[in-house]
Scaffold this motif. Sequence first.
Motif, PDB file in Angstrom:
ATOM      1  N   VAL A  89      13.559  75.565 -10.442  1.00 55.43           N
ATOM      2  CA  VAL A  89      14.870  76.070 -10.827  1.00 55.43           C
ATOM      3  C   VAL A  89      15.092  75.778 -12.299  1.00 55.43           C
ATOM      4  CG1 VAL A  89      17.350  75.977 -10.380  1.00 55.43           C
ATOM      5  CG2 VAL A  89      15.749  75.664  -8.494  1.00 55.43           C
ATOM      6  N   LEU A  91      19.491  69.735  -7.735  1.00 55.83           N
ATOM      7  CA  LEU A  91      20.168  70.814  -7.030  1.00 55.83           C
ATOM      8  C   LEU A  91      19.690  70.857  -5.582  1.00 55.83           C
ATOM      9  CD1 LEU A  91      20.271  73.900  -9.446  1.00 55.83           C
ATOM     10  CD2 LEU A  91      22.032  72.195  -9.000  1.00 55.83           C
ATOM     11  N   THR A  92      20.583  71.228  -4.679  1.00 59.95           N
ATOM     12  CA  THR A  92      20.233  71.349  -3.269  1.00 59.95           C
ATOM     13  C   THR A  92      19.637  72.733  -3.012  1.00 59.95           C
ATOM     14  OG1 THR A  92      21.990  69.839  -2.614  1.00 59.95           O
ATOM     15  CG2 THR A  92      21.107  71.293  -0.917  1.00 59.95           C
ATOM     16  N   ILE A  93      18.411  72.770  -2.497  1.00 66.64           N
ATOM     17  CA  ILE A  93      17.699  74.022  -2.211  1.00 66.64           C
ATOM     18  C   ILE A  93      17.581  74.166  -0.699  1.00 66.64           C
ATOM     19  CG2 ILE A  93      15.661  75.401  -2.703  1.00 66.64           C
ATOM     20  CD1 ILE A  93      17.208  74.522  -5.179  1.00 66.64           C
ATOM     21  N   ARG A 149      15.837  71.838   3.996  1.00 67.95           N
ATOM     22  CA  ARG A 149      16.674  71.575   2.829  1.00 67.95           C
ATOM     23  C   ARG A 149      16.002  70.494   1.996  1.00 67.95           C
ATOM     24  NH1 ARG A 149      22.698  70.781   4.237  1.00 67.95           N
ATOM     25  NH2 ARG A 149      22.752  73.038   4.030  1.00 67.95           N
ATOM     26  N   THR A 169      15.859  69.445  -5.926  1.00 66.73           N
ATOM     27  CA  THR A 169      14.936  69.613  -7.050  1.00 66.73           C
ATOM     28  C   THR A 169      14.672  68.275  -7.738  1.00 66.73           C
ATOM     29  OG1 THR A 169      16.797  70.192  -8.488  1.00 66.73           O
ATOM     30  CG2 THR A 169      15.582  72.011  -7.481  1.00 66.73           C
ATOM     31  N   PHE A 201      10.596  72.146  -6.537  1.00 64.38           N
ATOM     32  CA  PHE A 201      10.884  71.853  -5.125  1.00 64.38           C
ATOM     33  C   PHE A 201       9.735  72.391  -4.285  1.00 64.38           C
ATOM     34  CE2 PHE A 201      12.699  76.048  -5.891  1.00 64.38           C
ATOM     35  CZ  PHE A 201      12.308  76.778  -4.780  1.00 64.38           C
ATOM     36  N   THR A 260      18.552  79.502  -1.166  1.00 69.57           N
ATOM     37  CA  THR A 260      19.770  79.296  -1.961  1.00 69.57           C
ATOM     38  C   THR A 260      19.636  78.015  -2.766  1.00 69.57           C
ATOM     39  OG1 THR A 260      20.895  78.108  -0.179  1.00 69.57           O
ATOM     40  CG2 THR A 260      21.204  80.491  -0.276  1.00 69.57           C
ATOM     41  N   ALA A 261      20.252  77.996  -3.944  1.00 69.50           N
ATOM     42  CA  ALA A 261      20.302  76.820  -4.809  1.00 69.50           C
ATOM     43  C   ALA A 261      21.762  76.555  -5.147  1.00 69.50           C
ATOM     44  CB  ALA A 261      19.487  77.042  -6.078  1.00 69.50           C
ATOM     45  N   THR A 265      26.439  79.054  -7.060  1.00 71.74           N
ATOM     46  CA  THR A 265      25.424  79.121  -6.013  1.00 71.74           C
ATOM     47  C   THR A 265      24.568  80.363  -6.206  1.00 71.74           C
ATOM     48  OG1 THR A 265      26.819  77.935  -4.456  1.00 71.74           O
ATOM     49  CG2 THR A 265      25.024  79.227  -3.525  1.00 71.74           C
ATOM     50  N   GLN A 292      21.429  82.831  -4.745  1.00 68.37           N
ATOM     51  CA  GLN A 292      20.775  83.243  -3.502  1.00 68.37           C
ATOM     52  C   GLN A 292      19.752  84.334  -3.791  1.00 68.37           C
ATOM     53  OE1 GLN A 292      23.034  83.673   0.268  1.00 68.37           O
ATOM     54  NE2 GLN A 292      22.294  85.785   0.290  1.00 68.37           N
ATOM     55  N   VAL A 328      19.695  79.573 -12.310  1.00 67.37           N
ATOM     56  CA  VAL A 328      21.067  79.282 -11.918  1.00 67.37           C
ATOM     57  C   VAL A 328      21.947  79.298 -13.160  1.00 67.37           C
ATOM     58  CG1 VAL A 328      20.498  77.955  -9.868  1.00 67.37           C
ATOM     59  CG2 VAL A 328      20.619  76.796 -12.067  1.00 67.37           C
TER      60      VAL A 328
END
Length: 794
Positions: A36, A47-49, A60, A63, A69, A82-83, A90, A92, A109
Motif C-alpha cells: 500500500v 493500515l488494516t487490509i 485480515r 501493513t 502485506f 479493502t484497505a 477506505t 476497495q 490510498v
Amino acid sequence: MRTIIVFFLIFYSFFLHNTVNSQAQTTNTVTLNGSVVNPAGRPVPSLTISLRSDSAIIQRTVTSQTGSFQFNSVQAGTYIITAAGIGFKTMQTSKISVVSAMKLPPLIVHPEAAQLREVAISRKPPALKMQDGKLIFDVQQSPVASGSSAFDILLRAPGVTADQDDNLQLKGSSAVTVLVDGKMTYLSGSQLANRLKGMGASQISKIEMISTPSAEFDAAGNAGIINIVLKKNTAKGYALDLTGGAGSGRYFQHRESTAGNIRTDRFNVFGNLGYEYRHTLAKRTGEQENPGGAIINRRLNDVIKSKYYTYRGGIELNVGGNQEVGFLYTGYTDDWSRDASGPTIVTGTSNSEVRNRYVQLEPYYNDGFNLNYKLQLDTNGRFITANADYISYRNHSDGYLGNTWTDAAGYEMLPYQQLNFHQPSLIGIRSVKTDMELPYHQLKVKAGLKYSSVTIDNDFRYDSLQASGFVPAPTLSDHFVYTERIAAAYLSAGKRWKNTHVDLGLRIERTYSDGNSISGAVRTLRNYTDLFPSLSLGHELSGSFRLDLAVSRRINRPTYFKLNPVRYFSDKFAYSQGNPDLLPERAWIYTLTGTINKDIIVTLTVNRTGNFIAQTVQVGPVPDVLVTSSANFSHQDRYDLLLVKPFRILSSWKVNSTVGLSHTSYPVPGARRIAQAAVDLLVNNSIDLPSGIAMELTGHYASPTLNGMYRYRAYGSVDAGFRKSFMKKKVDARVAFSDIFHQMNYSAMTVRSLVLNRYYNKPDSRRVNLTLTMHVGGKLNRGRMQEIEEQDRL
C-alpha cells in the motif's frame, strides 16, 4: 451439567462433519502478496487490509513498516481487498480472480480531506460513537485523561457513577460487569475500585459500554457491560514507551511506567512495569436520626496512601502459520494504608462526643497466569480458541478502630475502647474455556464452552480491649468460606444481507454455590440452571438512517462481599454486614437504537429486573446503631433514553454532546413504590490550537438518582486538558486539570426508611497532572490482555 454436555456433543458432531468437508476442499491454496502506498508512492504502514468474499471477511492483516502485506492459504476464488486506517479514505479493489500465487499491483490510498494541508492535524475520531451495539468512549486521544486513572475516566463516561464506597454503577445499578479487553476482572466494590485506580489512562485505548450483550458474553451483569480496551498495535519491530507523571491536589502524587515489546512474524514478546504513589484525602460527613430521638453527626478526614506496583509479561508464538500459542503473567502489589479520624457527635437524647480513629494496613497481592491457543481451520474464517487461567488474590488486612466517649463537658463517659481486627483473605480462581467461530454457508456461527471454579477463604477476627488486655470477640468475628462453580455453553448464529442483519443466540449456565459462615453456623447452598436467549436485528432504512433492536436476558449473582455476614464497623454507631440469603437478580433488557448520518445516536433501553438487589438501612439489635446491608426487592423498572449529537462551532472546534434521560421505579419494603426521573449531561469540546496543541474541555452533570433506600444528590465536574507532541511525535506531553470547580461529591439521603441517614463525601478530585511519554522504536504492542469473568465479583 449433563444438559450442557449433550447440547455440545450434538453441536460438535455437526461441526466436525463440516470441518472435515471444508478441509478436504482447502488442500490447494495460494499466497497473495501486495503493498500500500500514498499518492506520492511512499509506503503506508499500520493500515488494516481485509480479504473479502461477498460481504464476509476471510482474512485480515496489517501493513508492515514498508507498507507490505501478505495473505496465506487462500483458496482459489473471487475476492475483494479493502484497505482502511485513521486519516485515510477506505480503499476497495474491484473483484480479483485468484487461481495461483500472485503479487498484486500497489494499492493507492488517499488521505482524508483534513490531511491535505501540509501542517494539518490528523482527523480525529469522535469522542463518543455507537458501533455494533456498543457505545464507545475514546480515551487515547483525550488530553483530559492525562494523569488520570481508569476509575477517573469511567466516571466521565455517560451513565457511570460511584457511591460513597467507590462501588461503580451503570445506569443507577451496581449490577455492572467490568471487562478488560473482553475479559472480566473478578473484582467488585472497593477492590475493583483500587484495581482501576492503579490502571493509568495512558494504557487505555477506549471504553465500550454494552447494554444488551450477546450470548458469547457471560450472562453476568443486569445493567450491562463496561469493557476497557487497552492500547495495542500489530506493527513489526521493537518499541519502548517510557512514561512519567506527577500531580497535585491536596497531596503530591506520581506515576512511572515502562512498556515494551519485540514483534516479528513468528513471535511477540512484551512486558511492562509500573509504579504509582497515591496520597488522597476524602472528607466524609453524615447525619443519622434514629426512631428513639437520637441524632448522630459524623465528621471524618480519611487519608489514604497507596504504593501500587504492576508487572506484566508474556509471549505470543505463531506456530505453523495457522496456530498461535500465548502465555501471559499479570500481577500487582498494592501497599495500601488508611488513617481516618474525626468526631461523632450525639444529640437529641443526650449530648456527647465520640472521638474516633480508624487505622488500616492492607497489603494486597495478585498473580494471574493465562495459557491461550488459537487454531485457524481454513481461510473461510473458521477458528477455535482455548484459554486456561489461574488467578490468586491475597490480602492480609490489619488495623484497629479506637474511640473515646466524652460528655458535653469533655469528661470521659467510658474508658478508651479499641477493636483490633485481622482479616487474612485468600481467593483462588480457575477457569477453562473454548470458543469457535464457524461460518457455514451464509451463516456466521459461534459456539463456546466454559467452566470456572472460585474459592474464597476469609477469616475475619476481632479482638476487644479489656482491662486485662486484648481478648477475642467471637460474637463479632466470622470465618466465611465461599465456593462457586459455573458451567456454561452458548451457540449463536447470524446472517447479513445488503441492508439487514439478524443474530440469534442462546447461552445456558449451571451454577452451584456454597456460602459457609463457619463461626455463625449458617450455610447457604444453591444449585440452579438458567437459559439466556439473545436477539439482535438491524436494518438500514436509507443511506442516512439505521435502526437496531436488541433483546437479552441477564443475571446478576450477589458479590461475595455482599454475602459475607461479618460486620465492618465505621464507628461505634454504624456498621455494614453481608446477607447470605441474597438471591440472584434476573433481568430482561430491550434496546432500540436509531443512527442518523452515522453520528447522531438515539437509544432507548428498557430494563425489567426481578429480585433487585439494593442497599437497606435499619437500626440494629443494639439501640442507635445503624446497620447497612443488602436485600432483594421484588423488582425494578428502568427506562433510559440516550441522545448523542456531535457538531462543529468552528472548523477547529468540535463539540460532542450526550444527553441521558432515565426513569427508575421499584417498591420499597413496608412502603409504596418510589420513582425518580433523572438527567445525565456530558459535553466534550475538542479544540485545535496553533502550534499543534490540542485542547479538550469537558463538562459533566448528573441529577439526583435512586438506588435502594437512598436518593443520591446531583453532582458535576469540569475538566480541561492540553496535549502536544515533540520530536516527530516521539515525545508526548499532556497536562490535565480535573474537577476545576471542585464539584464532585458522593452524597445521598435515605427515602421511605425508619432511619433518616444522610452522608456527604468530598473526594480529593481537584487536581493538576502532568504526564510525559517517550516513544522509542515502532508502535507499541502490549499483547492481548487475558482476564476472566469471575474476578468481577470478589
